[in-house]
Design an enzyme around this catalytic site. Structure first.
Site, mmCIF file in Angstrom:
data_model
loop_
_atom_site.group_PDB
_atom_site.id
_atom_site.type_symbol
_atom_site.label_atom_id
_atom_site.label_comp_id
_atom_site.label_asym_id
_atom_site.label_seq_id
_atom_site.Cartn_x
_atom_site.Cartn_y
_atom_site.Cartn_z
ATOM 1 N N LYS A 123 1.352 1.351 -1.062
ATOM 2 C CA LYS A 123 0.692 1.558 0.235
ATOM 3 C C LYS A 123 1.672 2.261 1.180
ATOM 4 O O LYS A 123 2.523 3.019 0.720
ATOM 5 C CB LYS A 123 0.154 0.232 0.784
ATOM 6 C CG LYS A 123 -0.684 -0.495 -0.292
ATOM 7 C CD LYS A 123 -1.508 -1.615 0.210
ATOM 8 C CE LYS A 123 -2.300 -2.215 -0.955
ATOM 9 N NZ LYS A 123 -3.193 -3.278 -0.557
ATOM 10 N N ASN A 143 1.031 -0.246 -6.272
ATOM 11 C CA ASN A 143 0.540 0.563 -5.161
ATOM 12 C C ASN A 143 1.374 0.169 -3.943
ATOM 13 O O ASN A 143 1.175 -0.900 -3.378
ATOM 14 C CB ASN A 143 -0.949 0.279 -4.922
ATOM 15 C CG ASN A 143 -1.474 0.960 -3.665
ATOM 16 O OD1 ASN A 143 -0.778 1.761 -3.047
ATOM 17 N ND2 ASN A 143 -2.700 0.628 -3.288
ATOM 18 N N HIS A 179 -9.665 3.452 -3.176
ATOM 19 C CA HIS A 179 -9.100 2.163 -2.765
ATOM 20 C C HIS A 179 -9.901 1.631 -1.581
ATOM 21 O O HIS A 179 -10.333 2.392 -0.723
ATOM 22 C CB HIS A 179 -7.624 2.328 -2.387
ATOM 23 C CG HIS A 179 -6.953 0.999 -2.231
ATOM 24 N ND1 HIS A 179 -7.076 0.250 -1.094
ATOM 25 C CD2 HIS A 179 -6.194 0.272 -3.097
ATOM 26 C CE1 HIS A 179 -6.408 -0.890 -1.258
ATOM 27 N NE2 HIS A 179 -5.867 -0.902 -2.462
ATOM 28 N N GLU A 216 -9.068 0.294 1.077
ATOM 29 C CA GLU A 216 -8.544 0.667 2.402
ATOM 30 C C GLU A 216 -8.972 2.090 2.774
ATOM 31 O O GLU A 216 -9.224 2.381 3.942
ATOM 32 C CB GLU A 216 -7.007 0.503 2.411
ATOM 33 C CG GLU A 216 -6.630 -0.979 2.409
ATOM 34 C CD GLU A 216 -5.343 -1.324 1.691
ATOM 35 O OE1 GLU A 216 -4.502 -0.438 1.467
ATOM 36 O OE2 GLU A 216 -5.184 -2.516 1.337
ATOM 37 N N SER A 262 -3.782 -9.692 -4.715
ATOM 38 C CA SER A 262 -2.840 -10.824 -4.688
ATOM 39 C C SER A 262 -2.393 -11.253 -6.095
ATOM 40 O O SER A 262 -2.227 -12.442 -6.358
ATOM 41 C CB SER A 262 -3.421 -12.001 -3.907
ATOM 42 O OG SER A 262 -3.682 -11.610 -2.565
ATOM 43 N N GLY A 298 -4.177 -8.535 -0.330
ATOM 44 C CA GLY A 298 -3.214 -8.841 0.725
ATOM 45 C C GLY A 298 -3.477 -10.148 1.442
ATOM 46 O O GLY A 298 -2.896 -10.413 2.489
ATOM 47 N N GLU A 303 -10.894 -4.502 -7.613
ATOM 48 C CA GLU A 303 -10.137 -5.115 -6.531
ATOM 49 C C GLU A 303 -11.097 -5.751 -5.529
ATOM 50 O O GLU A 303 -11.614 -5.059 -4.632
ATOM 51 C CB GLU A 303 -9.277 -4.064 -5.809
ATOM 52 C CG GLU A 303 -8.235 -3.416 -6.699
ATOM 53 C CD GLU A 303 -7.019 -2.921 -5.906
ATOM 54 O OE1 GLU A 303 -5.901 -3.221 -6.316
ATOM 55 O OE2 GLU A 303 -7.202 -2.267 -4.850
HETATM 56 P P1 13P Z 1 -2.086 -6.975 -2.955
HETATM 57 O O1 13P Z 1 -1.457 -7.153 -4.314
HETATM 58 O O2 13P Z 1 -1.069 -6.900 -1.854
HETATM 59 O O3 13P Z 1 -3.150 -7.982 -2.696
HETATM 60 O O4 13P Z 1 -2.803 -5.543 -2.949
HETATM 61 C C1 13P Z 1 -3.658 -5.212 -3.978
HETATM 62 C C2 13P Z 1 -4.024 -3.780 -3.837
HETATM 63 O O5 13P Z 1 -4.727 -3.404 -2.918
HETATM 64 C C3 13P Z 1 -3.486 -2.851 -4.817
HETATM 65 O O6 13P Z 1 -4.093 -1.611 -4.725
#
Ligand code: 13P
Length: 248
Positions: free
Chosen positions: A11, A9, A94, A96, A211, A172, A166
């Site tokens: 982002k 992903n 997601h 976010e 992560s 992150g 997640e």
């Molecule tokens: P990270 O791997 O940067 O923690 O992000 C995970 C994520 O949100 C994937 O959709």
């Protein structure tokens, strides 16, 4: 036996120039691997992904999708538009999107349904915040997020989708759920689905995201109910993403 699946992903990262190197690197690096691999890129780069990945064993997809089929929804992108670009996957729910853009459980379920109707494979994200984990409501939160989709779309729809657990506190942050913590929630998700349909539960791929890095991917994916990863930061570095795909 469920085949492992790793999705990147991206982002809101990238440019035509940096994507070109990343897409070529991933295409070449995973060509001989057993895992299924996909990258979910920002909308403007779908055409670039299609050009760079067409004919390879890397699929591409989007990070969100509108719940509407078409119409006066300025700024939105429909599932049929994504399918037009050769997308196979669309991430829905997601954290976010849930936290910054107000995607409620019912909006997420509608997006899931819209993706299915266009023959996309939805990647449904679920997961608890740190506050929810500390209050011991992880199971309730994840079950509520899952149930919203099951009640709108039915259990058979889940058979054609992918779920990603997640934990919000691990996204992150460099904090990863321990393999035991992740496995516990993955098993809970599978058990919830099994209550409706054991066959769907046995075949459902449940990814871990938060992560995941080359250094922890193998141990996480060795857990019985962890069928791959949804990778954020490490998906932006070809060598890291390839190493995670290799671990799968
Ligand atoms: P990270 O791997 O940067 O923690 O992000 C995970 C994520 O949100 C994937 O959709």
């Amino acid at each position: 036996m469920r085949k492992k699946f790793v999705a990147g992903n991206w982002k809101m990262h990238g440019s035509l120039a940096t994507n070109a190197a990343l897409l070529d690197g991933v295409r070449a690096g995973v060509a001989s691997l057993a895992a299924e691999v996909a990258v979910c890129v920002p909308y403007p780069y779908l055409d670039q992904a299609r050009g760079a990945l067409g004919g390879s064993n890397v699929a591409w997809g989007a990070q969100d999708v509108s719940e509407h089929a078409q119409g006066a929804y300025t700024g939105e992108v429909s599932a049929t538009m994504l399918a037009d670009f050769g997308c196979r996957y669309a991430i829905v729910g997601h954290s976010e999107r849930r936290s910054y853009y107000g995607d409620t459980d019912s909006v997420v379920a509608a997006k899931f349904e819209a993706a299915m109707k266009a023959n996309l494979v939805p990647i449904l994200c679920v997961g608890e915040t740190l506050d929810e984990r500390e209050k011991n409501v992880t199971a309730a939160v994840v079950t509520r997020q899952l149930d919203a989709v099951i009640s709108r779309c039915g259990i058979a729809a889940l058979a054609k989708s992918i779920v990603a657990y997640e934990p919000v506190w691990a996204i992150g942050t460099g904090l990863t759920a321990s393999p035991e913590q992740a496995q516990e929630v993955h098993a809970l998700i599978r058990a919830r689905v099994a209550r409706e349909d054991a066959g769907v539960a046995a075949g459902l791929r449940i990814l871990y995201g938060g992560s995941m890095k080359p250094g922890n991917a193998k141990e996480l994916m060795a857990q019985p109910d962890i069928d791959g990863g949804l990778i954020g930061g490490a998906a932006l570095v070809a060598a890291d993403f390839i190493a995670i795909c290799a671990a799968a």
